[in-house]
Design an enzyme around this catalytic site. Structure first.
Site, PDB file in Angstrom:
ATOM      1  N   TYR A   1     -10.792  -3.553   3.542  1.00  0.00           N
ATOM      2  CA  TYR A   1      -9.820  -3.149   4.566  1.00  0.00           C
ATOM      3  C   TYR A   1     -10.604  -2.897   5.846  1.00  0.00           C
ATOM      4  CZ  TYR A   1      -5.985  -0.194   6.532  1.00  0.00           C
ATOM      5  OH  TYR A   1      -5.002   0.355   7.308  1.00  0.00           O
TER       6      TYR A   1
ATOM      7  N   GLU B   1       0.874  -1.181   0.000  1.00  0.00           N
ATOM      8  CA  GLU B   1       0.000   0.000   0.000  1.00  0.00           C
ATOM      9  C   GLU B   1       0.906   1.224   0.000  1.00  0.00           C
ATOM     10  OE1 GLU B   1      -4.145  -1.641   2.019  1.00  0.00           O
ATOM     11  OE2 GLU B   1      -3.026  -0.082   3.053  1.00  0.00           O
TER      12      GLU B   1
ATOM     13  N   ASP C   1      -5.368  10.308   9.614  1.00  0.00           N
ATOM     14  CA  ASP C   1      -4.065   9.819  10.050  1.00  0.00           C
ATOM     15  C   ASP C   1      -3.591  10.500  11.316  1.00  0.00           C
ATOM     16  OD1 ASP C   1      -3.099   7.860   8.033  1.00  0.00           O
ATOM     17  OD2 ASP C   1      -3.540   9.522   6.675  1.00  0.00           O
TER      18      ASP C   1
END
Lengths: 406, 270
Positions: free
Chosen positions: B175, B49, B60
């Site tokens: 995911y 990734e 993030d």
């Protein structure tokens, strides 16, 4: 070319997925989707709930002090030498700005949803203060995220928030301003999503925020409409409001959207001048993109990286804008213009000296543009400026710019 | 069959689990990224990734935020990232590469142009953090038409209806975000992950890879036991940050991190 808007058209905006034409929507990571969908569902239910609306109206009257006056600025009008200038006095609200209309509404929502922990982002600190205030009143835990640069230039508001019991988190990432504060608030929310309600301060962010903030702020325009008819015997010919994220402007504009004769002017922060690139005027000089959960006009580089912004006023120092404004720009219903830092400063001093009303530096942008606009209009015309906030918080900045040590 | 599906199917046939490392393209500098990708493969990566740096990475934590900032100091653009994948492909045509990032750089390039260039560069899948399937109706068909896998996130807060709907929009793998939080945070609860992933397996036939909070071989093995693959990001990016001035040492440090994970995952097969 403007299209004629009708109540039927407006009732379908945003659509069920939060879109205003090509703008808005819900661009967030998966963890937040469930909370946003719950918030949307509950808000749409409470919007029609008489008990919720009665409580909101009562709080606006008894706690905020609404309705705020519509005031004829006689000396300012003479100075401009054209249209009559009226001021919608949101600066007289409890906490000194329009922001509290929305925090009252969202805190009420949080209570109905059983959330006990509140987070918010703030730029100038007005939304942070307004959030900390309602949290103090309701006994809710309150965390405010504020860019490190803004913490410095709005130190008075930081202290106010602390006095009110809020924890102020200074955000050192990125450009250390409002957009970074919003990033960190989102990060907190995704981490504490079970017990936390995020009170977004402007009409941006993922659906349903642009909708519910607009609804809560629309009290400004509704009152202005009634007051104009009662006090001046007619609707205004033009409304002028500053636009950062755009909550005070949309609150003023929304109840007038179907009144074709009323021209709408949103004033963005021109900073050092649009040509210099050092400004915060996405509607004037940006292009559509996706940030903070919605598609809207943004300031970005050719690679889609968000640009740093500049404005003398922390509250306008944001690279995006509410999606409904982007839509209003594209359909031509509202005009978006900009004034520079220097012009805004002149507007600040002018209103202070002419009417004894010290506006926030954000608001001073609207004042500055309205003076130019009024001068070009006939004396029988009427302009309303939304005085979105008072200028006490900006005294340090003004003194510094004028080279005076306090 | 896409390169991603092929790799995951082959692993499944062998009873093995996928090791999927994440690094940010352009970090610590653009000219190091391709070499780092090869290092990851040599250390046991099945799929890479590759993060596309963005100025405002809202999902993030600080580690990947700083990686984005390091990459952006060098002006790393989406176009350059695609060039890195193209260079990587010159010597590796079997390891799938998934671009992971935020929507705005793709929107700025134009979705059609991006999809064309991604395909031509040898990209296999696209994971856009801030693009839920509800907003993907314009973009996803462009990926599908070019046989690029669209990979979407599932989270602990995703309801069953959404798991089904998201899986229908996905290809390659889904995911699963192991906890509520940002990348690099602490908070993984293996028992909770096991329960949810098992439930996801009941609702979709797609492979499920799990990311967030996997920092060591033991956690990788524990999570690998209940999923089809593990995604390892912040701990690698942290290692890059700590060794950014010494490429040889960095290569060794990354290998020392990934190799035990590879062995622990392969230990599950026996």
């Amino acid at each position: 070319m403007s299209i004629k808007l009708t109540d039927d058209m407006l009732s379908m905006l945003p659509d069920t997925r939060g879109h205003f034409g090509a703008y808005g929507g819900r661009f967030v990571s998966e963890t937040l989707m469930d909370s946003l969908m719950t918030l949307e569902r509950e808000y749409l239910r409470l919007k029609k709930d008489p008990e919720f609306q009665a409580q909101f109206d009562k709080d606006l009257a008894d706690y905020v002090g609404r309705p705020s006056p519509l005031y004829f600025a006689e000396r300012l009008t003479k100075k401009a030498g054209g249209a009559q200038i009226w001021l919608k006095r949101e600066d007289l609200n409890h906490t000194g700005a329009h922001k509290v209309n929305n925090t009252i509404g969202q805190a009420l929502l949080a209570s109905f949803l059983g959330k006990t922990r509140i987070i918010a982002e703030t730029g100038a600190g007005q939304h942070g203060v307004a959030t900390a205030t309602v949290c103090a009143r309701l006994g809710l835990e309150c965390h405010i995220f504020m860019g490190a640069e803004d913490v410095q230039r709005q130190s008075l508001n930081v202290y106010r928030m602390k006095l009110l019991g809020a924890e102020v988190h200074s955000v050192t990432g990125g450009t250390r301003t409002l957009k970074d504060a919003m990033n960190d608030a989102m990060r907190d929310w995704v981490t504490n999503v079970d017990d936390t309600f995020y009170i977004i301060g402007t009409v941006a962010g993922p659906h349903p925020y642009p909708l519910l903030v607009r609804d809560f702020q629309s009290v400004i325009g509704r009152e202005t409409r009634e007051q104009s008819l009662r006090q001046a015997g007619k609707l205004p010919d033009a409304l002028v409001a500053c636009v950062g994220g755009g909550s005070n402007a949309i609150g003023m504009f929304y109840p007038f959207l179907t009144d074709e004769s009323v021209e709408l002017y949103g004033v963005e922060a021109g900073g050092l001048g649009i040509d210099t690139g050092k400004h915060a005027a996405p509607l004037s000089a940006g292009r559509p993109g996706v940030l903070h959960g919605n598609r809207t006009y943004l300031m970005e580089d050719e690679n889609g990286q968000i640009s740093g912004t500049h404005s003398v006023s922390a509250g306008l120092d944001y690279p995006g804008v509410g999606p409904e404004h982007s839509w209003l720009k594209d359909i031509g219903r509202a005009h978006y213009v900009s004034v520079t830092d220097d012009e805004a400063m002149a507007g600040f001093h002018l209103l202070t000296r002419t009417e004894g009303i010290m506006p926030a530096l954000e608001t001073a942008h609207a004042v500055s543009y309205a003076m130019k606009l009024a001068a070009e209009m006939d004396k029988d015309k009427m302009i309303v400026i939304n005085i979105s906030g008072r200028g006490d918080k900006d005294i340090n900045t003004v003194a510094q710019l004028d080279g005076i040590k306090l | 069959m896409s390169r991603i599906t092929g790799v995951l199917q082959a692993l499944k046939d062998q009873g093995r689990k996928a090791l999927i490392p994440f690094i940010t393209a352009g970090d610590p500098a653009p000219d190091q990224t391709v070499a780092l990708m090869h290092t990851l493969v040599d250390a046991g990566a099945d799929i890479i990734e590759l993060g596309v740096p963005f100025s405002d990475p809202m999902a993030d934590g600080p580690v990947i935020q700083l990686a984005c900032e390091r990459a952006l100091v060098h002006g790393t653009s989406l176009r350059q990232v695609l060039g890195m994948v193209r260079t990587f492909r010159e010597t590796d045509d079997r390891t799938p590469v998934v671009l992971m990032g935020y929507l705005n750089p793709m929107e700025a390039m134009g979705y059609g142009a991006f999809a064309d260039l991604a395909k031509a560069s040898g990209v296999d899948g696209i994971l856009t953090v801030d693009l839920p399937p509800e907003e993907a109706d314009e973009v996803a068909p462009l990926f599908t038409a070019r046989e690029l896998d669209a990979i979407f996130l599932l989270s602990p807060t995703t309801t069953d209806d959404r798991i089904r709907a998201i899986s229908e929009h996905s290809s390659g793998y889904v995911y699963y975000v192991s906890f509520k939080g940002v990348t690099g945070a602490q908070g993984i609860n293996v028992a909770e992950v096991a329960e949810k992933v098992q439930h996801i397996h009941e609702l979709t036939a797609l492979p499920v890879a799990v990311g967030f909070g996997i920092r060591d071989a033991k956690t990788a093995a524990d999570v690998g036991k209940v999923s089809d693959g593990v995604i390892v990001g912040s701990v690698l990016v942290d290692t890059i940050a700590n060794n950014q001035d010494n490429p040889e040492q960095l290569k060794k440090a990354l290998t020392d991190l990934l190799h035990p994970m590879r062995e622990a995952l392969d230990g599950l097969a026996s």
